[in-house]
Design a protein around this motif. Structure first.
Motif, mmCIF file in Angstrom:
data_model
loop_
_atom_site.group_PDB
_atom_site.id
_atom_site.type_symbol
_atom_site.label_atom_id
_atom_site.label_comp_id
_atom_site.label_asym_id
_atom_site.label_seq_id
_atom_site.Cartn_x
_atom_site.Cartn_y
_atom_site.Cartn_z
ATOM 1 N N HIS A 1 0.834 -1.205 0.000
ATOM 2 C CA HIS A 1 0.000 0.000 0.000
ATOM 3 C C HIS A 1 0.872 1.260 0.000
ATOM 4 O O HIS A 1 0.579 2.221 -0.720
ATOM 5 C CB HIS A 1 -0.916 -0.003 1.225
ATOM 6 C CG HIS A 1 -1.772 1.235 1.355
ATOM 7 N ND1 HIS A 1 -2.805 1.513 0.479
ATOM 8 C CD2 HIS A 1 -1.726 2.277 2.244
ATOM 9 C CE1 HIS A 1 -3.362 2.669 0.812
ATOM 10 N NE2 HIS A 1 -2.719 3.146 1.885
ATOM 11 N N ARG A 2 1.943 1.230 0.784
ATOM 12 C CA ARG A 2 2.841 2.396 0.860
ATOM 13 C C ARG A 2 3.529 2.642 -0.477
ATOM 14 O O ARG A 2 3.634 3.781 -0.937
ATOM 15 C CB ARG A 2 3.885 2.173 1.974
ATOM 16 C CG ARG A 2 4.753 3.388 2.275
ATOM 17 C CD ARG A 2 3.898 4.515 2.793
ATOM 18 N NE ARG A 2 4.637 5.758 2.908
ATOM 19 C CZ ARG A 2 4.085 6.951 2.928
ATOM 20 N NH1 ARG A 2 2.765 7.074 2.814
ATOM 21 N NH2 ARG A 2 4.810 8.024 3.055
ATOM 22 N N ILE A 3 3.995 1.581 -1.109
ATOM 23 C CA ILE A 3 4.650 1.704 -2.420
ATOM 24 C C ILE A 3 3.676 2.289 -3.437
ATOM 25 O O ILE A 3 4.023 3.160 -4.232
ATOM 26 C CB ILE A 3 5.182 0.328 -2.895
ATOM 27 C CG1 ILE A 3 6.367 -0.100 -2.016
ATOM 28 C CG2 ILE A 3 5.607 0.388 -4.362
ATOM 29 C CD1 ILE A 3 6.814 -1.536 -2.241
ATOM 30 N N SER A 4 2.413 1.809 -3.396
ATOM 31 C CA SER A 4 1.378 2.312 -4.300
ATOM 32 C C SER A 4 1.110 3.796 -4.065
ATOM 33 O O SER A 4 0.998 4.582 -5.018
ATOM 34 C CB SER A 4 0.095 1.507 -4.106
ATOM 35 O OG SER A 4 -0.964 2.047 -4.865
ATOM 36 N N CYS A 5 1.032 4.198 -2.795
ATOM 37 C CA CYS A 5 0.780 5.613 -2.453
ATOM 38 C C CYS A 5 1.922 6.512 -2.934
ATOM 39 O O CYS A 5 1.680 7.603 -3.457
ATOM 40 C CB CYS A 5 0.600 5.769 -0.944
ATOM 41 S SG CYS A 5 -0.977 5.127 -0.334
#
Length: 523
Positions: free
Chosen positions: A45-49
């Motif tokens: 999720h962090r990488i996507s954000c």
């Protein structure tokens, strides 16, 4: 990479029942706790954000940079940010700017924000606010988006210009180590823009690069050599040399680090005219000299434009044109240094192969490929053959393009497997054992591939395998160092005295620096 790991583990000619047993075993034995699962989901999720944030900030930068100059004025951005929340966050801005200038020291001197520096600045500002950082970034983006208005014409103009700048970068990525296609793309971008957005001006353009003055040292430490220009001006300009003691404003532009615009050359007393065949009364028009900067804002040459071939009254360069030409100079600089970086990588490779060949006579050939985008398919890549070395040390440098495409080279599929997975691949082709080893960029993707042919040997002798592994390890370390040095975030570091000389030579010496370090670590 997972597929490649499984294929390597299973080996060749494995029966289907064996594969099915392995799959069943992994499904049964692979365990993941709820905590590990949540940790992995949070990471994804962090990488996507972060990826979404990058796209958002790139779009914001493009909206502000309507003339595609490649930079934003730091003072202009500051002036708008200081009004955020009615000016109540000025202390946060001050702290963020201080951190930014420590990370990019040239900012205090030039005051120009690259897309990367712009993103860093907004992230630093958001980190100084209280509360959630992602929410702060969203609020800043929304505020800055509504703070600038662009007309439909400006948007269309920006889109066209960005397409031409993109073509310059593509030329660098699909030309091996040749600068000529990049120069052609630069001149095409300039002429197309002059037709579309510059009242159809007739412009001349030329590129000159700084060199150490070994011809006549008494005339200055450096000279400018004209390495590229329009075809019409080639007889007069190409390979000409401008010394500091000659007429001209080019050295002044280099010293100031800013463009110099001479609206009417006939009224200026310090202009050097290369075309002596042009009558004095026709030496009229506008001249623009733009300094070329590297990633750390050091000058290395100039991009010059003039309208001496255009005798109309509308031949003066306008502000929006000058901004775009700055974007072109920036695009050329990025493209030029991309090619120089690849040249350095190849020089490291040549030095490494020279070191390896007397130590590993069982290796028949090593072919070095560079990875580049597939011009017809944006989702795929091509492999450009650059160097072939045999076990006598003889090298063939492939100057003419030898491109391997996936669909046309089924017997070279192992090379594309290596490219896709960025992992070492072993295979048999036509009775020979091949090892495909990737050379990775800083993100871990393959930027080059070594195709190592060991003939009919099932295995290399242990000492030869050890030296091959050492060579690959040291080439990767030296290559990573070169890539770090080419970025705007890293200052070059020199360890050996010999590294202070010309860059290509320095690249070769870099291999021996890491070889000495490896030896030191072993001791």
């Amino acid at each position: 990479q997972f597929l490649q790991l499984m294929e390597t583990f299973l080996g060749e000619d494995i029966s289907l029942p064996t594969v099915e047993r392995l799959i069943a075993f992994i499904k049964e034995e692979y365990k993941q706790t709820e905590e590990e699962k949540m940790e992995q989901l949070e990471k994804v999720h962090r990488i996507s954000c972060l990826a979404q944030r990058k796209l958002l900030l790139e779009a914001l930068f493009e909206k502000w940079d309507s003339n595609a100059s490649g930079f934003l004025d730091l003072e202009e951005v500051d002036a708008v940010l200081s009004t955020f929340k009615d000016g109540t966050e000025k202390e946060a801005l001050r702290k963020a700017k201080k951190h930014l200038c420590s990370r990019y020291p040239h900012l205090t001197r030039v005051g120009k924000l690259s897309p990367k520096a712009f993103q860093t600045y907004l992230e630093l500002v958001a980190s100084e606010f209280t509360g959630d950082e992602d929410e702060a970034i969203d609020n800043l983006v929304e505020f800055l988006t509504t703070s600038v208005k662009r007309s439909h014409r400006e948007c269309l103009q920006g889109l066209a210009r960005r397409k031409w700048l993109h073509n310059i970068q593509q030329a660098a990525k699909t030309s091996g180590t040749s600068v000529e296609p990049v120069c052609k793309a630069v001149f095409k971008a300039l002429s197309e823009d002059a037709k579309a957005h510059g009242d159809n001006k007739k412009i001349s353009a030329y590129i000159a690069l700084l060199e150490e003055n070994q011809l006549s040292p008494e005339r200055g430490e450096f000279l400018l050599r004209y390495v590229a220009c329009n075809a019409d001006d080639a007889p007069y300009v190409l390979e000409q040399v401008l010394y500091r003691d000659m007429k001209g404003v080019s050295f002044a532009a280099l010293e100031e680090g800013k463009p110099i615009h001479v609206p009417r050359v006939q009224l200026h007393e310090n202009i050097h005219f290369w075309n002596y065949d042009r009558p004095v009364e026709e030496r009229k028009g506008s001249l623009l000299v733009l300094p070329l900067h590297d990633a750390r804002w050091k000058v290395f040459g100039i991009l010059g434009l003039d309208t001496l071939r255009d005798q109309s009254e509308k031949s003066i360069f306008l502000t929006h044109e000058i901004s775009f030409y700055q974007g072109v100079s920036h695009a050329f600089s990025k493209a030029y240094h991309h090619i120089r970086t690849l040249e350095n990588v190849l020089q490291i490779t040549v030095t490494a192969l020279d070191w390896l060949y007397p130590r590993a006579p069982s290796i028949h050939t090593i072919t070095t490929y560079l990875v580049e985008p597939h011009e017809g398919k944006t989702w795929d890549y091509a492999l450009r053959k650059m160097i072939t070395t045999d076990n006598t040390g003889q090298k063939e440098i492939h100057s003419s393009p030898v491109l391997l495409l996936r669909q046309e080279n089924l017997f070279r599929g192992y090379l594309f497997k290596c490219l896709d997975s960025s992992e070492v691949i072993r295979t048999h082709i036509c009775g020979d054992q091949h090892i495909a080893a990737p050379l990775r960029d800083l993100s871990g993707q393959a930027l080059g591939i070594f195709d190592i042919n060991v003939g009919d040997h099932q295995k290399l002798p242990p000492h030869e395998l050890k030296d091959l592994q050492k060579m690959l390890k040291l080439v990767q370390a030296a290559c990573s160092e070169i890539l770090k040095m080419s970025s705007e975030d890293t200052e070059p570091t020199y360890v050996l005295e010999a590294e202070h000389v010309a860059h290509l030579k320095h690249a070769g010496i870099l291999f021996y620096r890491f070889l000495l370090k490896d030896l030191h670590d072993c001791v």
